[in-house]
Design an enzyme around this catalytic site. Structure first.
Site, PDB file in Angstrom:
ATOM      1  N   TYR A 228      49.785  49.780  40.925  1.00  0.00           N
ATOM      2  CA  TYR A 228      48.606  49.137  40.347  1.00  0.00           C
ATOM      3  C   TYR A 228      47.340  49.870  40.793  1.00  0.00           C
ATOM      4  O   TYR A 228      47.201  50.219  41.953  1.00  0.00           O
ATOM      5  CB  TYR A 228      48.548  47.673  40.796  1.00  0.00           C
ATOM      6  CG  TYR A 228      47.339  46.960  40.256  1.00  0.00           C
ATOM      7  CD1 TYR A 228      47.297  46.546  38.930  1.00  0.00           C
ATOM      8  CD2 TYR A 228      46.221  46.741  41.054  1.00  0.00           C
ATOM      9  CE1 TYR A 228      46.192  45.927  38.410  1.00  0.00           C
ATOM     10  CE2 TYR A 228      45.102  46.120  40.542  1.00  0.00           C
ATOM     11  CZ  TYR A 228      45.091  45.716  39.227  1.00  0.00           C
ATOM     12  OH  TYR A 228      43.974  45.105  38.713  1.00  0.00           O
TER      13      TYR A 228
ATOM     14  N   ARG B  51      36.305  55.874  44.290  1.00  0.00           N
ATOM     15  CA  ARG B  51      37.473  55.188  44.841  1.00  0.00           C
ATOM     16  C   ARG B  51      38.710  56.036  44.559  1.00  0.00           C
ATOM     17  O   ARG B  51      38.879  56.550  43.448  1.00  0.00           O
ATOM     18  CB  ARG B  51      37.619  53.808  44.190  1.00  0.00           C
ATOM     19  CG  ARG B  51      38.637  52.945  44.853  1.00  0.00           C
ATOM     20  CD  ARG B  51      38.804  51.619  44.131  1.00  0.00           C
ATOM     21  NE  ARG B  51      39.888  51.682  43.163  1.00  0.00           N
ATOM     22  CZ  ARG B  51      40.538  50.617  42.706  1.00  0.00           C
ATOM     23  NH1 ARG B  51      40.205  49.404  43.098  1.00  0.00           N
ATOM     24  NH2 ARG B  51      41.515  50.753  41.821  1.00  0.00           N
TER      25      ARG B  51
ATOM     26  N   GLU C  10      36.597  39.992  46.512  1.00  0.00           N
ATOM     27  CA  GLU C  10      36.548  39.928  45.049  1.00  0.00           C
ATOM     28  C   GLU C  10      37.249  38.674  44.529  1.00  0.00           C
ATOM     29  O   GLU C  10      36.973  38.235  43.409  1.00  0.00           O
ATOM     30  CB  GLU C  10      37.141  41.196  44.405  1.00  0.00           C
ATOM     31  CG  GLU C  10      38.610  41.394  44.643  1.00  0.00           C
ATOM     32  CD  GLU C  10      39.142  42.682  44.020  1.00  0.00           C
ATOM     33  OE1 GLU C  10      38.524  43.729  44.241  1.00  0.00           O
ATOM     34  OE2 GLU C  10      40.160  42.618  43.325  1.00  0.00           O
TER      35      GLU C  10
ATOM     36  N   TRP D 259      49.734  41.690  45.806  1.00  0.00           N
ATOM     37  CA  TRP D 259      49.576  42.969  45.123  1.00  0.00           C
ATOM     38  C   TRP D 259      48.250  43.561  45.456  1.00  0.00           C
ATOM     39  O   TRP D 259      47.874  44.605  45.067  1.00  0.00           O
ATOM     40  CB  TRP D 259      49.776  42.806  43.623  1.00  0.00           C
ATOM     41  CG  TRP D 259      48.847  41.862  43.005  1.00  0.00           C
ATOM     42  CD1 TRP D 259      48.925  40.502  42.950  1.00  0.00           C
ATOM     43  CD2 TRP D 259      47.629  42.187  42.366  1.00  0.00           C
ATOM     44  NE1 TRP D 259      47.849  39.973  42.314  1.00  0.00           N
ATOM     45  CE2 TRP D 259      47.025  40.986  41.938  1.00  0.00           C
ATOM     46  CE3 TRP D 259      46.979  43.397  42.098  1.00  0.00           C
ATOM     47  CZ2 TRP D 259      45.803  40.956  41.266  1.00  0.00           C
ATOM     48  CZ3 TRP D 259      45.771  43.355  41.424  1.00  0.00           C
ATOM     49  CH2 TRP D 259      45.201  42.132  41.017  1.00  0.00           C
TER      50      TRP D 259
ATOM     51  N   ARG E 100      32.308  41.459  48.543  1.00  0.00           N
ATOM     52  CA  ARG E 100      32.777  41.939  47.240  1.00  0.00           C
ATOM     53  C   ARG E 100      32.561  40.963  46.078  1.00  0.00           C
ATOM     54  O   ARG E 100      32.834  41.294  44.930  1.00  0.00           O
ATOM     55  CB  ARG E 100      34.286  42.242  47.343  1.00  0.00           C
ATOM     56  CG  ARG E 100      34.595  43.455  48.168  1.00  0.00           C
ATOM     57  CD  ARG E 100      34.389  44.725  47.392  1.00  0.00           C
ATOM     58  NE  ARG E 100      35.372  44.933  46.359  1.00  0.00           N
ATOM     59  CZ  ARG E 100      35.125  45.464  45.170  1.00  0.00           C
ATOM     60  NH1 ARG E 100      33.898  45.830  44.834  1.00  0.00           N
ATOM     61  NH2 ARG E 100      36.091  45.640  44.281  1.00  0.00           N
TER      62      ARG E 100
ATOM     63  N   GLU F  71      39.178  48.480  51.325  1.00  0.00           N
ATOM     64  CA  GLU F  71      38.983  47.177  50.654  1.00  0.00           C
ATOM     65  C   GLU F  71      40.253  46.339  50.663  1.00  0.00           C
ATOM     66  O   GLU F  71      41.353  46.870  50.481  1.00  0.00           O
ATOM     67  CB  GLU F  71      38.565  47.486  49.207  1.00  0.00           C
ATOM     68  CG  GLU F  71      38.463  46.289  48.312  1.00  0.00           C
ATOM     69  CD  GLU F  71      38.185  46.716  46.878  1.00  0.00           C
ATOM     70  OE1 GLU F  71      37.737  47.864  46.653  1.00  0.00           O
ATOM     71  OE2 GLU F  71      38.426  45.906  45.975  1.00  0.00           O
TER      72      GLU F  71
ATOM     73  N   GLU G 155      30.484  48.528  42.214  1.00  0.00           N
ATOM     74  CA  GLU G 155      31.655  49.104  41.533  1.00  0.00           C
ATOM     75  C   GLU G 155      31.334  49.267  40.050  1.00  0.00           C
ATOM     76  O   GLU G 155      30.741  48.386  39.430  1.00  0.00           O
ATOM     77  CB  GLU G 155      32.860  48.173  41.706  1.00  0.00           C
ATOM     78  CG  GLU G 155      34.132  48.698  41.060  1.00  0.00           C
ATOM     79  CD  GLU G 155      35.320  47.761  41.290  1.00  0.00           C
ATOM     80  OE1 GLU G 155      35.121  46.620  41.735  1.00  0.00           O
ATOM     81  OE2 GLU G 155      36.451  48.199  41.004  1.00  0.00           O
TER      82      GLU G 155
ATOM     83  N   HIS H 250      44.423  46.244  47.968  1.00  0.00           N
ATOM     84  CA  HIS H 250      44.855  45.130  47.113  1.00  0.00           C
ATOM     85  C   HIS H 250      45.609  44.025  47.852  1.00  0.00           C
ATOM     86  O   HIS H 250      46.599  43.490  47.329  1.00  0.00           O
ATOM     87  CB  HIS H 250      45.715  45.660  45.955  1.00  0.00           C
ATOM     88  CG  HIS H 250      44.920  46.414  44.941  1.00  0.00           C
ATOM     89  ND1 HIS H 250      43.924  45.829  44.183  1.00  0.00           N
ATOM     90  CD2 HIS H 250      44.933  47.722  44.584  1.00  0.00           C
ATOM     91  CE1 HIS H 250      43.390  46.734  43.394  1.00  0.00           C
ATOM     92  NE2 HIS H 250      43.956  47.894  43.613  1.00  0.00           N
TER      93      HIS H 250
ATOM     94  N   ASP I 247      41.275  50.944  47.972  1.00  0.00           N
ATOM     95  CA  ASP I 247      41.585  49.518  47.797  1.00  0.00           C
ATOM     96  C   ASP I 247      43.060  49.303  48.132  1.00  0.00           C
ATOM     97  O   ASP I 247      43.940  49.901  47.506  1.00  0.00           O
ATOM     98  CB  ASP I 247      41.306  49.135  46.335  1.00  0.00           C
ATOM     99  CG  ASP I 247      41.337  47.641  46.088  1.00  0.00           C
ATOM    100  OD1 ASP I 247      41.839  46.900  46.956  1.00  0.00           O
ATOM    101  OD2 ASP I 247      40.855  47.216  45.017  1.00  0.00           O
TER     102      ASP I 247
END
Ligand code: KDG
Ligand code: MG
Length: 415
Positions: free
Chosen positions: A159, A147, A275, A415, A296, A249, A352, A225, A223
């Site tokens: 982040y 990633r 996720e 975020w 996820r 992602e 992951e 986010h 990602d």
């Protein structure tokens, strides 16, 4: 075989974890992960105050019945706290069943479909040279999927990108780590400034540089986010098409499933989401309408092995694969469960893998093994976890939070 007792273990070897330990009247012990990053004590209380009293005297083998009893019996459906608590019970009961059978858990889930589970690591850097160092380190360690996250010009911190201060929170080998620790120990969450236009301008150039330096073979992931609107996400997906990502992602806020339809219409970059989801119902439209390519949800947050396997069977009807969340806030118990299920699932995609700190390994004693870019569970009966409870007790809970993002005008942002 009856459940004799259940105990909640809260420990913080570098970061907080919530584990349920179930003991049967035959003395068999099983472990389940119920860690919910930044809200750990809510799950610990849900388990101690509302679930543990219901478990004593139940048939330890009746996993499906216990799952339904806790899910339907609560009346209140879904939610991360409830589903993490159910996950902890479900995983611990699978651990017990496999130990009683004398088999590694994956054998009870259908046996191995592959030699090991392909994993992806987290490379990150404040700038491209630092990112290259991190990618090289991952390749040297044997990772085949990576990633990619970087700092964005004009933003102080981003982040998902390790700064030495953030990385050291993970404990242990701080200066050797290029991944980051999701939560930071503090009384209040850190606040970071976010700028979507700067991010969208910068990311394609990073992937161009990485492909130029490291070639076409490595699987690259990214990602976002949940930070983008559908049209911004569509633009990002299109701009990354030349770099052949394994997945992009969390491009849009996950709770709006419709958004993925717009993104999907504009780009062939594969999409992963979920996720923050905790049940099969969150995927009802995403899977049936084939709006995503990877699921996820981890075992720890989506009701355990029983319910994640259900999600993956549904996904299999549409050629959608697993890509279970595996940051350091999923404990080695949750990761062990993921690797057993991943080894067995026909539609496994990728796992992951953020390596836990040395202190975390000492407390949990996981026996899974990383080699040739993948994880494989050990052959011992059960999950292959050996918790040192005395050591765990030496690491009391410490408040820690994920950061909050604000736009330049001060508005709180995804975020
Ligand atoms: O607890 C939340 C973090 O684990 C999450 O932000 C990490 O996005 C993440 C990822 O993909 O691992
Ligand atoms: Mg993520």
């Amino acid at each position: 075989m009856l459940i004799e007792r259940a105990d909640v273990i809260v420990t913080s070897p570098g970061r907080n974890f919530v584990t349920l330990k179930i003991t049967t009247d035959d003395g068999v012990v099983g472990y389940g992960d119920g860690t919910l990053n930044g809200r750990e004590l809510a799950v610990a209380s849900y388990l101690t105050d509302h679930v543990v009293p219901l478990l004593t005297g139940r048939d330890a083998h009746a996993i499906e019945d216990t799952w339904q009893y806790l899910y339907r019996g609560a009346y209140w459906r879904r939610g991360p706290v409830t589903m993490a608590a159910i996950a902890a019970v479900d995983t611990a009961l699978w651990d017990i069943k496999a130990k009683v059978a004398g088999l590694p858990l994956y054998q009870l889930l259908g046996g191995a479909s592959r030699e090991r589970c392909l994993v992806y690591g987290h490379a990150s850097g404040k700038d491209v040279p630092e990112l290259f160092d991190s990618v090289r380190k991952h390749l040297d360690e044997g990772f085949r999927a990576i990633r990619i996250q970087t700092g964005v010009p004009g933003l102080d911190s981003v982040y998902g990108v390790a700064s030495s201060a953030a990385a050291s929170v993970g404990g242990g080998d701080s200066d050797a780590r290029y991944d980051y620790e999701p939560a930071r120990r503090a009384a209040l969450p850190a606040e970071e400034t976010w700028d979507t236009r700067a991010y969208l301008r910068h990311v394609p150039s990073v992937f161009e540089a990485v492909r130029g330096e490291f070639g076409e073979d490595i699987a690259l992931l990214h990602d976002a986010h949940h930070r983008l609107t559908p049209i911004q996400a569509a633009k990002l997906g299109k701009s990354l098409e030349p770099y052949d990502l394994f997945w992009l992602e969390d491009v849009t806020p996950a709770e709006n499933q419709e958004a993925l339809r717009w993104v999907r219409h504009h780009t062939t970059t594969p999409l992963a989401i979920g996720e923050v989801f905790n049940s099969i119902w969150d995927y009802q439209h995403l899977i049936r309408e084939q709006l995503i390519d990877y699921v996820r949800s981890p075992i720890t947050h989506a009701g355990g092995i029983t319910s994640v396997r259900r999600i993956m069977d549904y996904a299999a009807m549409y050629q959608i694969k697993s890509g279970m969340h595996g940051p350091t806030d999923v404990s080695p118990v949750g990761l062990a469960a993921a690797v057993h299920l991943g080894l067995a699932l026909h539609n496994f995609g990728i796992q992951e893998y953020m390596v836990h700190s040395r202190e975390t390994h000492e407390v949990f004693g996981p026996t899974y093994e990383f080699a040739r870019g993948g994880l494989r569970p050990s052959e011992e009966p059960g999950l292959g976890i050996h918790i040192d409870e005395e050591l765990a007790a030496r690491y009391p809970y410490e408040r820690a939070y994920l950061p909050v993002n604000r736009l330049r005008d001060g508005t709180v942002h995804d975020w």
